[in-house]
Write an enzyme that holds these catalytic residues in place. Structure first.
Site, PDB file in Angstrom:
ATOM      1  N   PRO A   1      15.441 -10.068   5.393  1.00  0.00           N
ATOM      2  CA  PRO A   1      15.808  -9.954   6.798  1.00  0.00           C
ATOM      3  C   PRO A   1      14.631 -10.023   7.783  1.00  0.00           C
ATOM      4  O   PRO A   1      13.562  -9.486   7.505  1.00  0.00           O
ATOM      5  CB  PRO A   1      16.497  -8.582   6.889  1.00  0.00           C
ATOM      6  CG  PRO A   1      16.126  -7.858   5.644  1.00  0.00           C
ATOM      7  CD  PRO A   1      15.875  -8.904   4.604  1.00  0.00           C
ATOM      8  N   ASN A   2      14.908 -10.694   8.864  1.00  0.00           N
ATOM      9  CA  ASN A   2      13.994 -10.836  10.016  1.00  0.00           C
ATOM     10  C   ASN A   2      12.822 -11.778   9.770  1.00  0.00           C
ATOM     11  O   ASN A   2      12.056 -12.057  10.694  1.00  0.00           O
ATOM     12  CB  ASN A   2      13.480  -9.457  10.484  1.00  0.00           C
ATOM     13  CG  ASN A   2      14.621  -8.547  10.893  1.00  0.00           C
ATOM     14  OD1 ASN A   2      15.433  -8.935  11.727  1.00  0.00           O
ATOM     15  ND2 ASN A   2      14.734  -7.384  10.287  1.00  0.00           N
TER      16      ASN A   2
ATOM     17  N   ARG B   1       8.243 -12.586  15.853  1.00  0.00           N
ATOM     18  CA  ARG B   1       8.378 -11.180  15.483  1.00  0.00           C
ATOM     19  C   ARG B   1       7.013 -10.520  15.288  1.00  0.00           C
ATOM     20  O   ARG B   1       6.266 -10.928  14.388  1.00  0.00           O
ATOM     21  CB  ARG B   1       9.155 -11.149  14.164  1.00  0.00           C
ATOM     22  CG  ARG B   1       9.264  -9.808  13.541  1.00  0.00           C
ATOM     23  CD  ARG B   1       9.747  -9.907  12.101  1.00  0.00           C
ATOM     24  NE  ARG B   1       9.946  -8.574  11.599  1.00  0.00           N
ATOM     25  CZ  ARG B   1       9.987  -8.254  10.327  1.00  0.00           C
ATOM     26  NH1 ARG B   1       9.872  -9.188   9.405  1.00  0.00           N
ATOM     27  NH2 ARG B   1      10.148  -7.012   9.963  1.00  0.00           N
TER      28      ARG B   1
ATOM     29  N   TYR C   1       2.551  -9.863  11.702  1.00  0.00           N
ATOM     30  CA  TYR C   1       2.976 -10.922  10.782  1.00  0.00           C
ATOM     31  C   TYR C   1       2.379 -12.293  11.084  1.00  0.00           C
ATOM     32  O   TYR C   1       2.634 -13.244  10.345  1.00  0.00           O
ATOM     33  CB  TYR C   1       4.516 -11.002  10.773  1.00  0.00           C
ATOM     34  CG  TYR C   1       5.154  -9.699  10.331  1.00  0.00           C
ATOM     35  CD1 TYR C   1       5.014  -9.247   9.024  1.00  0.00           C
ATOM     36  CD2 TYR C   1       5.864  -8.900  11.228  1.00  0.00           C
ATOM     37  CE1 TYR C   1       5.575  -8.047   8.612  1.00  0.00           C
ATOM     38  CE2 TYR C   1       6.431  -7.694  10.826  1.00  0.00           C
ATOM     39  CZ  TYR C   1       6.285  -7.275   9.518  1.00  0.00           C
ATOM     40  OH  TYR C   1       6.837  -6.087   9.119  1.00  0.00           O
TER      41      TYR C   1
ATOM     42  N   ASN D   1      10.028 -11.963  -0.954  1.00  0.00           N
ATOM     43  CA  ASN D   1       9.643 -10.982   0.054  1.00  0.00           C
ATOM     44  C   ASN D   1      10.958 -10.361   0.531  1.00  0.00           C
ATOM     45  O   ASN D   1      11.646 -10.941   1.375  1.00  0.00           O
ATOM     46  CB  ASN D   1       8.897 -11.641   1.213  1.00  0.00           C
ATOM     47  CG  ASN D   1       8.449 -10.616   2.245  1.00  0.00           C
ATOM     48  OD1 ASN D   1       8.892  -9.469   2.226  1.00  0.00           O
ATOM     49  ND2 ASN D   1       7.577 -11.028   3.159  1.00  0.00           N
TER      50      ASN D   1
ATOM     51  N   ALA E   1      12.623  -5.606   4.724  1.00  0.00           N
ATOM     52  CA  ALA E   1      13.010  -4.186   4.812  1.00  0.00           C
ATOM     53  C   ALA E   1      13.771  -3.715   3.571  1.00  0.00           C
ATOM     54  O   ALA E   1      13.720  -2.529   3.225  1.00  0.00           O
ATOM     55  CB  ALA E   1      13.845  -3.958   6.060  1.00  0.00           C
TER      56      ALA E   1
ATOM     57  N   GLU F   1       6.417 -10.210  -6.132  1.00  0.00           N
ATOM     58  CA  GLU F   1       6.799  -9.648  -4.831  1.00  0.00           C
ATOM     59  C   GLU F   1       5.669  -9.922  -3.838  1.00  0.00           C
ATOM     60  O   GLU F   1       4.499  -9.711  -4.170  1.00  0.00           O
ATOM     61  CB  GLU F   1       6.976  -8.134  -5.031  1.00  0.00           C
ATOM     62  CG  GLU F   1       7.183  -7.339  -3.770  1.00  0.00           C
ATOM     63  CD  GLU F   1       7.154  -5.820  -4.059  1.00  0.00           C
ATOM     64  OE1 GLU F   1       6.815  -5.404  -5.194  1.00  0.00           O
ATOM     65  OE2 GLU F   1       7.453  -5.054  -3.131  1.00  0.00           O
TER      66      GLU F   1
ATOM     67  N   HIS G   1       4.326  -9.454   0.306  1.00  0.00           N
ATOM     68  CA  HIS G   1       4.452  -8.922   1.662  1.00  0.00           C
ATOM     69  C   HIS G   1       3.338  -9.523   2.504  1.00  0.00           C
ATOM     70  O   HIS G   1       2.181  -9.542   2.071  1.00  0.00           O
ATOM     71  CB  HIS G   1       4.350  -7.392   1.674  1.00  0.00           C
ATOM     72  CG  HIS G   1       5.432  -6.777   0.859  1.00  0.00           C
ATOM     73  ND1 HIS G   1       6.736  -6.724   1.289  1.00  0.00           N
ATOM     74  CD2 HIS G   1       5.422  -6.269  -0.391  1.00  0.00           C
ATOM     75  CE1 HIS G   1       7.476  -6.194   0.348  1.00  0.00           C
ATOM     76  NE2 HIS G   1       6.710  -5.910  -0.687  1.00  0.00           N
TER      77      HIS G   1
ATOM     78  N   ARG H   1       0.647   0.997   6.012  1.00  0.00           N
ATOM     79  CA  ARG H   1       1.577   1.192   7.134  1.00  0.00           C
ATOM     80  C   ARG H   1       2.344   2.519   7.014  1.00  0.00           C
ATOM     81  O   ARG H   1       1.868   3.440   6.374  1.00  0.00           O
ATOM     82  CB  ARG H   1       2.485  -0.041   7.244  1.00  0.00           C
ATOM     83  CG  ARG H   1       1.677  -1.328   7.554  1.00  0.00           C
ATOM     84  CD  ARG H   1       2.560  -2.537   7.703  1.00  0.00           C
ATOM     85  NE  ARG H   1       3.465  -2.396   8.846  1.00  0.00           N
ATOM     86  CZ  ARG H   1       4.509  -3.212   9.058  1.00  0.00           C
ATOM     87  NH1 ARG H   1       4.756  -4.206   8.204  1.00  0.00           N
ATOM     88  NH2 ARG H   1       5.286  -3.024  10.107  1.00  0.00           N
TER      89      ARG H   1
HETATM   90  C1  DQA Z   1       7.314  -7.095   4.993  1.00  0.00           C
HETATM   91  C2  DQA Z   1       6.992  -5.586   5.112  1.00  0.00           C
HETATM   92  C3  DQA Z   1       8.262  -4.783   5.251  1.00  0.00           C
HETATM   93  O1  DQA Z   1       7.965  -3.395   5.334  1.00  0.00           O
HETATM   94  C4  DQA Z   1       9.022  -5.187   6.509  1.00  0.00           C
HETATM   95  O2  DQA Z   1      10.230  -4.482   6.604  1.00  0.00           O
HETATM   96  C5  DQA Z   1       9.225  -6.652   6.598  1.00  0.00           C
HETATM   97  C6  DQA Z   1       8.177  -7.573   6.148  1.00  0.00           C
HETATM   98  C7  DQA Z   1       6.025  -7.947   4.986  1.00  0.00           C
HETATM   99  O3  DQA Z   1       6.153  -9.121   4.667  1.00  0.00           O
HETATM  100  O4  DQA Z   1       4.939  -7.469   5.314  1.00  0.00           O
HETATM  101  O5  DQA Z   1      10.229  -7.113   7.128  1.00  0.00           O
HETATM  102  O6  DQA Z   1       7.978  -7.300   3.774  1.00  0.00           O
END
Ligand code: DQA
Length: 142
Positions: free
Chosen positions: A9-10, A17, A22, A73, A76, A97, A99, A106
């Site tokens: 998501p997002n 964003r 990011y 990835n 959230a 995985e 990020h 964080r």
């Molecule tokens: C994320 C880190 C997560 O905590 C966050 O909710 C994201 C992006 C990252 O790519 O750094 O949406 O996965």
């Protein structure tokens, strides 16, 4: 070799964003960057982005027998989803995985990752480059 790249998501809003966290690159530019890396390495790659947990679970289930590796990835859902963890365990496909941000530095709620209980490796805080490292790891693993 065939790799499925899943973004949660997002991440469709990359670029717009929280660019200080990011970066300024868009989701499309991320896909293009991974595609050209995979082409150089003669790896087939497919992309999937969803804001819905169940859709991600469905996609992982459909990957069974079709893909040799998954780069995910979960965004959230990293911090909440036992369902995504269980789907990865169920299909048993080698997984990395990723990020974009350094989740370890964080908020406390970002310190738990369910997916990391299955993933062979977690790459965080390396921006878009982390996805390329994940592809390289899976291609060496293969
Ligand atoms: C994320 C880190 C997560 O905590 C966050 O909710 C994201 C992006 C990252 O790519 O750094 O949406 O996965």
């Amino acid at each position: 070799m065939k790799i499925l790249v899943i973004n949660g998501p997002n991440l469709n809003l990359l670029g717009q964003r929280e660019p200080d966290i990011y970066g300024k690159g868009t989701y499309l530019s991320l896909v293009e960057m991974i595609k050209s890396h995979c082409e150089k390495k003669h790896i087939e790659c497919e992309f999937f982005q969803s804001n819905h947990e169940g859709a991600i679970v469905d996609k992982i289930q459909e990957a069974y027998g079709k893909f040799d590796g998954i780069v995910i990835n979960p965004a959230a859902y990293t911090h909440t989803s036992v369902a995504i963890l269980d789907a990865l365990k169920a299909v048993s496909i080698p997984t990395v995985e990723v990020h974009i941000s350094d989740v370890g530095a964080r908020e406390p709620f970002r310190q738990i990752s369910y997916v990391s209980f299955y993933a062979s490796k977690t790459i965080a805080g390396k921006g878009f480059q982390g996805y390329l490292e994940a592809i390289d790891f899976l291609s060496n693993f293969h």
